[in-house]
Design an enzyme around this catalytic site. Structure first.
Site, PDB file in Angstrom:
ATOM      1  N   GLU A 147       6.821  -5.395   1.059  1.00  0.00           N
ATOM      2  CA  GLU A 147       6.971  -5.666   2.497  1.00  0.00           C
ATOM      3  C   GLU A 147       8.338  -6.250   2.855  1.00  0.00           C
ATOM      4  O   GLU A 147       8.895  -5.928   3.898  1.00  0.00           O
ATOM      5  CB  GLU A 147       5.871  -6.639   2.963  1.00  0.00           C
ATOM      6  CG  GLU A 147       4.483  -6.034   3.067  1.00  0.00           C
ATOM      7  CD  GLU A 147       3.693  -6.128   1.774  1.00  0.00           C
ATOM      8  OE1 GLU A 147       2.478  -5.901   1.810  1.00  0.00           O
ATOM      9  OE2 GLU A 147       4.286  -6.382   0.714  1.00  0.00           O
TER      10      GLU A 147
ATOM     11  N   GLY B  30      -0.295  -3.314   1.740  1.00  0.00           N
ATOM     12  CA  GLY B  30      -1.713  -3.434   2.126  1.00  0.00           C
ATOM     13  C   GLY B  30      -2.635  -2.763   1.126  1.00  0.00           C
ATOM     14  O   GLY B  30      -3.788  -3.167   0.973  1.00  0.00           O
TER      15      GLY B  30
ATOM     16  N   GLU C 154      -3.256  -5.280  -1.371  1.00  0.00           N
ATOM     17  CA  GLU C 154      -4.068  -6.339  -0.754  1.00  0.00           C
ATOM     18  C   GLU C 154      -5.541  -5.916  -0.645  1.00  0.00           C
ATOM     19  O   GLU C 154      -6.437  -6.733  -0.841  1.00  0.00           O
ATOM     20  CB  GLU C 154      -3.470  -6.711   0.604  1.00  0.00           C
ATOM     21  CG  GLU C 154      -2.133  -7.451   0.476  1.00  0.00           C
ATOM     22  CD  GLU C 154      -1.396  -7.553   1.783  1.00  0.00           C
ATOM     23  OE1 GLU C 154      -1.172  -8.698   2.229  1.00  0.00           O
ATOM     24  OE2 GLU C 154      -1.067  -6.507   2.374  1.00  0.00           O
TER      25      GLU C 154
ATOM     26  N   ALA D  55       0.061  -0.323   4.462  1.00  0.00           N
ATOM     27  CA  ALA D  55      -0.307  -0.107   5.853  1.00  0.00           C
ATOM     28  C   ALA D  55       0.560   1.017   6.395  1.00  0.00           C
ATOM     29  O   ALA D  55       1.642   1.281   5.874  1.00  0.00           O
ATOM     30  CB  ALA D  55      -0.060  -1.375   6.649  1.00  0.00           C
TER      31      ALA D  55
HETATM   32  N1  T1G Z   1       3.332   4.285   6.168  1.00  0.00           N
HETATM   33  C1  T1G Z   1       3.609   5.455   6.803  1.00  0.00           C
HETATM   34  N2  T1G Z   1       4.165   6.549   6.202  1.00  0.00           N
HETATM   35  C2  T1G Z   1       4.452   6.428   4.900  1.00  0.00           C
HETATM   36  C3  T1G Z   1       4.214   5.231   4.174  1.00  0.00           C
HETATM   37  C4  T1G Z   1       3.620   4.129   4.861  1.00  0.00           C
HETATM   38  N3  T1G Z   1       3.334   2.976   4.250  1.00  0.00           N
HETATM   39  N4  T1G Z   1       4.623   5.433   2.901  1.00  0.00           N
HETATM   40  C5  T1G Z   1       5.097   6.689   2.844  1.00  0.00           C
HETATM   41  N5  T1G Z   1       5.001   7.290   4.026  1.00  0.00           N
HETATM   42  C6  T1G Z   1       5.375   8.678   4.353  1.00  0.00           C
HETATM   43  C7  T1G Z   1       6.895   8.921   4.288  1.00  0.00           C
HETATM   44  O1  T1G Z   1       7.519   8.610   5.490  1.00  0.00           O
HETATM   45  C8  T1G Z   1       6.939  10.415   3.978  1.00  0.00           C
HETATM   46  O2  T1G Z   1       6.715  11.093   5.174  1.00  0.00           O
HETATM   47  C9  T1G Z   1       5.722  10.628   3.093  1.00  0.00           C
HETATM   48  O3  T1G Z   1       4.847   9.521   3.343  1.00  0.00           O
HETATM   49  C10 T1G Z   1       6.044  10.651   1.622  1.00  0.00           C
HETATM   50  O4  T1G Z   1       6.767   9.480   1.312  1.00  0.00           O
HETATM   51  C11 T1G Z   1      -0.385  -5.068   5.590  1.00  0.00           C
HETATM   52  C12 T1G Z   1       2.300  -5.006   6.196  1.00  0.00           C
HETATM   53  C13 T1G Z   1       4.751   5.371  -1.775  1.00  0.00           C
HETATM   54  C14 T1G Z   1       6.667   5.080  -3.285  1.00  0.00           C
HETATM   55  O5  T1G Z   1       6.497  -0.253   1.820  1.00  0.00           O
HETATM   56  O6  T1G Z   1       7.679   3.280  -0.923  1.00  0.00           O
HETATM   57  O7  T1G Z   1       1.456  -2.636   3.787  1.00  0.00           O
HETATM   58  O8  T1G Z   1       8.879  12.245   5.345  1.00  0.00           O
HETATM   59  O9  T1G Z   1       8.938  10.642   0.781  1.00  0.00           O
HETATM   60  O10 T1G Z   1       9.213   9.477  -2.694  1.00  0.00           O
HETATM   61  O11 T1G Z   1       0.760  -6.397   4.102  1.00  0.00           O
HETATM   62  O12 T1G Z   1       6.682   6.364   0.160  1.00  0.00           O
HETATM   63  O13 T1G Z   1       6.916  13.431   4.377  1.00  0.00           O
HETATM   64  O14 T1G Z   1       6.958  12.860   6.830  1.00  0.00           O
HETATM   65  O15 T1G Z   1       8.623   8.192   0.309  1.00  0.00           O
HETATM   66  O16 T1G Z   1       6.861  10.016  -3.398  1.00  0.00           O
HETATM   67  C15 T1G Z   1       4.129  -1.417   2.456  1.00  0.00           C
HETATM   68  C16 T1G Z   1       6.255   2.615   1.395  1.00  0.00           C
HETATM   69  C17 T1G Z   1       3.860  -1.098   3.899  1.00  0.00           C
HETATM   70  C18 T1G Z   1       5.570   1.566   0.632  1.00  0.00           C
HETATM   71  C19 T1G Z   1       6.110   7.344  -2.343  1.00  0.00           C
HETATM   72  N6  T1G Z   1       4.296  -0.200   1.702  1.00  0.00           N
HETATM   73  N7  T1G Z   1       6.274   3.897   0.741  1.00  0.00           N
HETATM   74  O17 T1G Z   1       7.420   7.762  -2.480  1.00  0.00           O
HETATM   75  O18 T1G Z   1       7.374   9.901  -1.041  1.00  0.00           O
HETATM   76  S1  T1G Z   1       3.737  -2.584   4.857  1.00  0.00           S
HETATM   77  C20 T1G Z   1       5.504   0.289   1.439  1.00  0.00           C
HETATM   78  C21 T1G Z   1       7.019   4.132  -0.358  1.00  0.00           C
HETATM   79  C22 T1G Z   1       2.218  -3.232   4.435  1.00  0.00           C
HETATM   80  C23 T1G Z   1       0.607  -5.107   4.513  1.00  0.00           C
HETATM   81  C24 T1G Z   1       1.954  -4.640   4.886  1.00  0.00           C
HETATM   82  C25 T1G Z   1       7.052   5.534  -0.861  1.00  0.00           C
HETATM   83  C26 T1G Z   1       6.113   5.795  -2.063  1.00  0.00           C
HETATM   84  P1  T1G Z   1       7.403  12.467   5.441  1.00  0.00           P
HETATM   85  P2  T1G Z   1       8.059   9.543   0.347  1.00  0.00           P
HETATM   86  P3  T1G Z   1       7.757   9.369  -2.493  1.00  0.00           P
END
Ligand code: T1G
Length: 712
Positions: free
Chosen positions: A131, A108, A111, A62
């Site tokens: 999460e 998400g 999911e 998400a």
């Molecule tokens: N939402 C918003 N922005 C995100 C994002 C996300 N989920 N994931 C990454 N970004 C942005 C990040 O800030 C950066 O922005 C750019 O993308 C590149 O990311 C409903 C509630 C996927 C392994 O926790 O672990 O789903 O700095 O530098 O090193 O149940 O990003 O370029 O402006 O990290 O290649 C769960 C989070 C959400 C995964 C890639 N998901 N992301 O790593 O690039 S909660 C996560 C990561 C959820 C549901 C629940 C990593 C990556 P900018 P990056 P990377």
């Protein structure tokens, strides 16, 4: 702006999610997916449906930014109720729906894939429920659907550790149905067509667990809860994840989903989650330096050299070798070199004994470290990290030599934790190539790299350092060149208060207990016994010799008295605590410390008193926030978030508190300021409120409502 593309390919509807950079599920993306699936079901030319991500990944979850909009539990409950309903409608597709996963399917994203009827993946894809690392739980049905696919044990592991699982393991566990060799889309379309022919539809939510699986599952939940009591004390999300998964074992899908939504709502509005989400973005923001644009040319580091094979030099050499970069390791003589190599070997043996490396991997990595006692071949390296003893004369001499023996484009970095980088730049004769690379002990373990820019440091040298930090598995933060830079400058105030609290009546045991309960991995005194009281004492002696004090205000002499007694900490079986033997880690409080504290108090004319735990946390965190505000005001840090990242990765400041600056905002800067003023009247003028703190408190704002980015 549509984030969804819809195509028909070989009688299969291909729905492509295209929301760069990571196809995050913003509200528009969620709705777009549902609309496209509905369209495919109504589309006579489509026999089956494939859901795939554009770019380098499937869906990374998400959109985390959206959570900041959820101000109340009710906001969250209504939003996740819509998401749950949306995914059920997607799952109710009457045409086979296949998720085609490459890169990451996280949170998400996984999911959404779980609500599809089948999941295929590339061999190097990763799936996960991270999460909990954001202080929340899977909130789109993951706590209900994932156990149905892979069993409770695996679902608990994924939801509690938050680590991604590689595709082959996900296949074995039943999360993924097929690994596609070759082109993913082609393979996914073929798989989808095979399911269409078989009229195969399998709704994950309809999978039921047998009584034995439920029994085993409930036992696994109980066991997980018990271990969390030790490993995740005071954290909300891990427990909530167990409760949600457990609810799914005891109730039908819809009721279990309702429980998930309630628990998710509790978490998403918590300070803990706000802190962890703040750190997620702060860590990524830290890599952005205002005057170093993303396209600044960064040099590729193919070979490195370290000068000094002591504790830090050895750890830095291991860090380079672990990243696969060949590294020269230089010492003044062979005896010192052999001591350094022996320590490195011992460290790898420990890693091997923990099963984290094989013997072959250790030998392979060690082969990348070339020991030397000369500067031969230094003209073939791209970077040199100087890690000699913390003495300016010695470092100046070393940089003079390095300026002569290395190529003009070689990056010259110092691992100094306090000393003037500009002076080293001058000594090298090419300050544009010089900066600080301040590693934290143990350098091969601690993830922070404080990158200290000098007045003349070139921006491409900074860009090279940030890129290198990522390659070394470090979190690089760029700071200005003031005394102690940011990490140690602020630490001096933390330690000043710890020593003074001891002299005023608290015990080392109490102070360390209170701060570990606050969430630090170890308290100030336990930390010093690990790092070595001698290290700090020798640096203090040197600083005294150049007329420098680390922090305003009274300086306790107890640490120097311990040094004079040869009590260096764990390595001498005595420091702030007593230990059974040198190197042992079991601490025993030592009455001698109380005696020394009493004598110090008498010398300072203060009457010792009993000190409440709250005062300890308040004094320490206020000292950090006040000095942090000064660092920001003076422009030695680009943003408050950088300071939080430094403290979380450099000193283990608890992640679920967001770092010292974020924590101060949760306390309220008006409260922090009133504490500074109270301490000033109680303890002395050295408690000087930072102008930024006064300004923000007066305006009713926080460090993050300030959101200023300082150009260094
Ligand atoms: N939402 C918003 N922005 C995100 C994002 C996300 N989920 N994931 C990454 N970004 C942005 C990040 O800030 C950066 O922005 C750019 O993308 C590149 O990311 C409903 C509630 C996927 C392994 O926790 O672990 O789903 O700095 O530098 O090193 O149940 O990003 O370029 O402006 O990290 O290649 C769960 C989070 C959400 C995964 C890639 N998901 N992301 O790593 O690039 S909660 C996560 C990561 C959820 C549901 C629940 C990593 C990556 P900018 P990056 P990377």
């Amino acid at each position: 702006m549509s984030f969804i593309r819809y195509d028909i390919n070989d009688s299969v509807a291909v729905i492509t999610i295209d929301n760069p950079p990571v196809n995050a599920l913003s509200p528009a993306v969620w709705e777009g997916i549902e609309e496209a699936v509905a369209r495919a079901n109504a589309d006579a030319s489509a026999e089956a449906i494939v859901l795939i991500g554009a770019g380098s990944t499937f869906i990374a979850g998400a959109d985390i930014k959206v959570f900041d909009i959820l101000k109340t539990r009710e906001d969250s409950l209504s939003r996740s109720a819509r998401t749950h309903a949306l995914l059920k409608r997607v799952e109710d597709s009457h045409k086979p729906l296949v998720a085609a996963i490459h890169g990451n399917a996280l949170g998400g994203g996984l999911e959404v894939a779980q609500a599809c009827h089948f999941r295929v993946a590339t061999g190097d894809a990763r799936v996960g429920q991270p999460e909990v690392l954001l202080g929340i739980i899977p909130g789109a049905g993951g706590t209900q659907r994932l156990p149905r696919l892979c069993g409770v044990g695996m679902a608990l592991e994924m939801s509690l550790q938050g680590k991604p699982v590689a595709a082959p393991r996900a296949l074995a566990a039943g999360i993924v149905d097929h690994i596609v060799a070759g082109d993913l889309l082609t393979g996914a379309i073929a798989f989808a067509r095979s399911k269409a022919n078989a009229r195969a539809i399998r709704k994950t939510r309809d999978i039921t667990l047998g009584p034995d699986q439920i029994k085993v599952g409930l036992e696994a939940c109980a066991a997980a809860r018990a271990s969390l009591a030790k490993t995740a004390k005071g954290q909300m999300a891990p427990d909530a994840a167990v409760n949600a998964i457990e609810a799914g074992l005891q109730r039908p899908f819809d009721e279990g989903s309702t429980r998930e939504r309630e628990l998710f709502a509790d978490c998403v509005v918590s300070t803990e989650s706000k802190a962890l989400r703040h750190l997620f973005f702060a860590e990524r923001e830290a890599a952005k330096v205002p005057d170093v644009p993303k396209d600044t040319r960064a040099k590729d580091i193919t070979r490195a050299a370290i000068v000094g094979a002591g504790t830090m030099g050895g750890g830095i050499a291991m860090t380079y070798a672990n990243a696969g970069i060949p590294v020269l390791l230089k010492e003044v003589d062979d005896a010192a070199l052999q001591r350094g190599l022996a320590t490195i070997r011992r460290n790898y043996d420990v890693t091997m004994s923990k099963g984290k490396m094989t013997a072959a991997q250790v030998e392979q990595t060690l082969a990348l470290i070339t020991p030397t006692t000369s500067y031969d071949e230094f003209d073939q390296v791209d970077i040199v990290v100087e890690a000699v003893f913390e003495n300016m004369d010695l470092k100046r001499t070393t940089f003079g030599e390095l300026g002569a023996v290395t190529r003009p484009d070689c990056v010259l970095a110092s691992n100094s934790s306090t000393l003037d980088i500009d002076e080293l730049g001058r000594a090298s004769g090419r300050p544009a190539q010089v900066l600080g690379h301040h590693f934290f002990s143990p350098a091969n373990v601690m993830r922070l790299l404080e990158i200290v820019r000098g007045r003349s440091t070139n921006t491409d040298v900074i860009a090279t350092s940030l890129q290198l930090a990522k390659r070394l598995g470090k979190v690089g933060v760029v700071v200005g060149n003031c005394f102690g830079f940011v990490a140690n400058r602020m630490l001096a105030y933390y330690m000043r208060e710890a020593y003074l609290l001891l002299e005023e009546g608290a015990s080392v045991d109490q102070i360390d207990r209170v701060l570990t309960e606050f969430g630090l991995p170890v308290g100030p005194f336990g930390m010093q016994d690990i790092a070595g009281i001698d290290v700090g004492a020798r640096i203090r002696q040197y600083l005294k010799s150049i007329g420098k004090n680390r922090a305003e205000g009274p300086q306790s002499d107890i640490p120097d008295r311990l040094f004079d007694m040869g009590r260096y900490g764990q390595k001498t079986a005595a420091g702030w605590y007593k230990y059974e033997a040198p190197g042992s880690r079991t601490r025993t409080p030592d009455p001698l410390i109380e005696q020394l504290a009493g004598e110090a108090a008498a010398r300072r004319g203060i009457t010792r008193r009993s000190i409440a735990d709250d005062e300890i946390v308040a004094r320490i965190t206020t000292a950090l926030a006040n000095e942090g505000a000064r660092v920001l005001d003076e422009g030695y840090a680009t943003r408050a978030g950088d300071i939080d990242v430094i403290y979380v990765y450099g000193f283990g400041f608890p992640r679920h508190r967001g770092g010292p600056m974020f924590y101060a905002d949760t306390v309220g800067l008006d409260v922090v300021l009133s504490r500074v003023k109270e301490y000033r009247s109680r303890f002395g003028e050295y408690w000087e409120p930072a102008p930024l703190l006064e300004r923000l408190a007066a305006e009713g704002r926080g460090f993050y409502s300030e959101a200023a980015v300082h150009q260094m």
